[in-house]
Design a protein around this motif. Structure first.
Motif, PDB file in Angstrom:
ATOM      1  N   TYR A  21       0.836  -1.197   0.000  1.00  0.00           N
ATOM      2  CA  TYR A  21       0.000   0.000   0.000  1.00  0.00           C
ATOM      3  C   TYR A  21       0.875   1.253   0.000  1.00  0.00           C
ATOM      4  CZ  TYR A  21      -3.932  -3.062   1.146  1.00  0.00           C
ATOM      5  OH  TYR A  21      -4.886  -4.044   1.118  1.00  0.00           O
ATOM      6  N   ASP A  28      -3.244   2.343   3.874  1.00  0.00           N
ATOM      7  CA  ASP A  28      -3.003   0.970   4.315  1.00  0.00           C
ATOM      8  C   ASP A  28      -3.834   0.698   5.557  1.00  0.00           C
ATOM      9  OD1 ASP A  28      -2.097  -1.478   5.147  1.00  0.00           O
ATOM     10  OD2 ASP A  28       0.012  -0.939   5.159  1.00  0.00           O
ATOM     11  N   SER A  30      -4.659  -2.550   6.202  1.00  0.00           N
ATOM     12  CA  SER A  30      -4.565  -4.007   6.302  1.00  0.00           C
ATOM     13  C   SER A  30      -4.409  -4.471   7.738  1.00  0.00           C
ATOM     14  CB  SER A  30      -3.400  -4.527   5.466  1.00  0.00           C
ATOM     15  OG  SER A  30      -2.183  -4.008   5.932  1.00  0.00           O
ATOM     16  N   ARG A  47     -12.330  -0.475   1.971  1.00  0.00           N
ATOM     17  CA  ARG A  47     -11.191  -1.162   1.371  1.00  0.00           C
ATOM     18  C   ARG A  47     -10.810  -0.450   0.076  1.00  0.00           C
ATOM     19  NH1 ARG A  47     -11.079  -7.342  -0.610  1.00  0.00           N
ATOM     20  NH2 ARG A  47      -8.842  -7.553  -0.491  1.00  0.00           N
ATOM     21  N   GLU A  50     -10.069  -2.106  -6.626  1.00  0.00           N
ATOM     22  CA  GLU A  50      -9.209  -2.578  -7.707  1.00  0.00           C
ATOM     23  C   GLU A  50      -8.842  -1.447  -8.669  1.00  0.00           C
ATOM     24  OE1 GLU A  50     -10.927  -5.985  -9.684  1.00  0.00           O
ATOM     25  OE2 GLU A  50     -11.427  -6.902  -7.763  1.00  0.00           O
ATOM     26  N   ILE A  53      -6.142   0.747  -7.203  1.00  0.00           N
ATOM     27  CA  ILE A  53      -4.850   0.063  -7.244  1.00  0.00           C
ATOM     28  C   ILE A  53      -4.266   0.144  -8.654  1.00  0.00           C
ATOM     29  CG2 ILE A  53      -3.730  -2.197  -7.064  1.00  0.00           C
ATOM     30  CD1 ILE A  53      -5.850  -2.828  -4.852  1.00  0.00           C
ATOM     31  N   TYR A  89       2.092  -4.181  -6.776  1.00  0.00           N
ATOM     32  CA  TYR A  89       0.896  -4.300  -7.605  1.00  0.00           C
ATOM     33  C   TYR A  89       0.432  -5.751  -7.689  1.00  0.00           C
ATOM     34  CZ  TYR A  89      -2.306  -4.153 -11.517  1.00  0.00           C
ATOM     35  OH  TYR A  89      -3.414  -4.304 -12.305  1.00  0.00           O
ATOM     36  N   LEU A  92      -1.418  -6.622  -4.430  1.00  0.00           N
ATOM     37  CA  LEU A  92      -2.707  -5.967  -4.229  1.00  0.00           C
ATOM     38  C   LEU A  92      -3.725  -6.273  -5.319  1.00  0.00           C
ATOM     39  CD1 LEU A  92      -1.622  -2.500  -2.816  1.00  0.00           C
ATOM     40  CD2 LEU A  92      -2.290  -4.570  -1.585  1.00  0.00           C
ATOM     41  N   ARG A  98      -3.494 -10.595  -1.838  1.00  0.00           N
ATOM     42  CA  ARG A  98      -3.923  -9.437  -1.051  1.00  0.00           C
ATOM     43  C   ARG A  98      -4.515  -9.879   0.281  1.00  0.00           C
ATOM     44  NH1 ARG A  98      -7.837  -4.492  -3.004  1.00  0.00           N
ATOM     45  NH2 ARG A  98      -7.713  -3.321  -1.059  1.00  0.00           N
ATOM     46  N   TYR A 101      -1.687 -10.982   2.503  1.00  0.00           N
ATOM     47  CA  TYR A 101      -0.936  -9.838   3.038  1.00  0.00           C
ATOM     48  C   TYR A 101      -1.755  -9.084   4.075  1.00  0.00           C
ATOM     49  CZ  TYR A 101       1.420  -5.529   3.801  1.00  0.00           C
ATOM     50  OH  TYR A 101       2.027  -4.488   4.442  1.00  0.00           O
ATOM     51  N   ASP A 102      -2.996  -8.779   3.752  1.00  0.00           N
ATOM     52  CA  ASP A 102      -3.831  -7.979   4.647  1.00  0.00           C
ATOM     53  C   ASP A 102      -3.995  -8.613   6.017  1.00  0.00           C
ATOM     54  OD1 ASP A 102      -4.206  -6.015   2.757  1.00  0.00           O
ATOM     55  OD2 ASP A 102      -6.284  -6.556   2.295  1.00  0.00           O
TER      56      ASP A 102
END
Length: 160
Positions: A21, A28, A30, A47, A50, A53, A89, A92, A98, A101-102
């Protein structure tokens, strides 16, 4: 973008371990997400979508592309930044990465990416669940896999 240093300023952060992010200059949230939430954070923040992003990536990739730099150190430095941008990229833009990671961070993204093109990989299993609209089930599966791995690690430690 951040300066690439840890909070105390004494130790550098590996560039591929910065928040995706932050790399894309996006908010961010997350780490603020509730354990099982898939759409909003605990405080109700929406959130990042897309399209946001994709737009951030396109804008930064045009600005930071190494081909726009002179050959030599300047281009080499730009190449490193661009690789970090592409990695952010990829994380995410992919719902599986994603989510990993989140909820769990970079180490779990690496675990999910491992051998991801193999037919029976964790990545493929999670992607199938996401494609079927079962993102919560995918998160539960990932959590279970991580718990099993932690239990295995503890067993090995106790056997020493």
């Amino acid at each position: 973008m951040s300066n690439g240093h840890a909070n105390n300023g004494s130790q550098p952060v590996h560039p591929l371990l910065r928040s995706p992010y932050a790399v894309l200059n996006l908010p961010d949230n997350s780490r603020q997400r509730s354990s099982w939430s898939t759409d909003t954070s605990v405080d109700g923040a929406r959130r990042v979508g897309e399209d946001e992003i994709k737009d951030a990536y396109k804008q930064l990739s045009r600005l930071l592309h190494p081909d726009k730099r002179r050959p030599g150190k300047e281009r080499d430095d730009a190449q490193e930044v661009f690789i970090e941008l592409m990695n952010a990229y990829e994380i995410l833009a992919d719902p599986v990465l994603r989510q990993a990671y989140d909820h769990f961070g970079h180490s779990v993204v690496a675990r999910v990416r491992h051998n991801r093109y193999h037919a029976e990989s964790l990545y493929r299993q999670l992607t199938k669940l996401h494609d079927q609209g079962n993102s919560l089930e995918a998160l539960e599966m990932l959590h279970s896999v991580l718990e099993n791995a932690m239990q295995d690690r503890r067993r090995k430690e106790w056997q020493l």
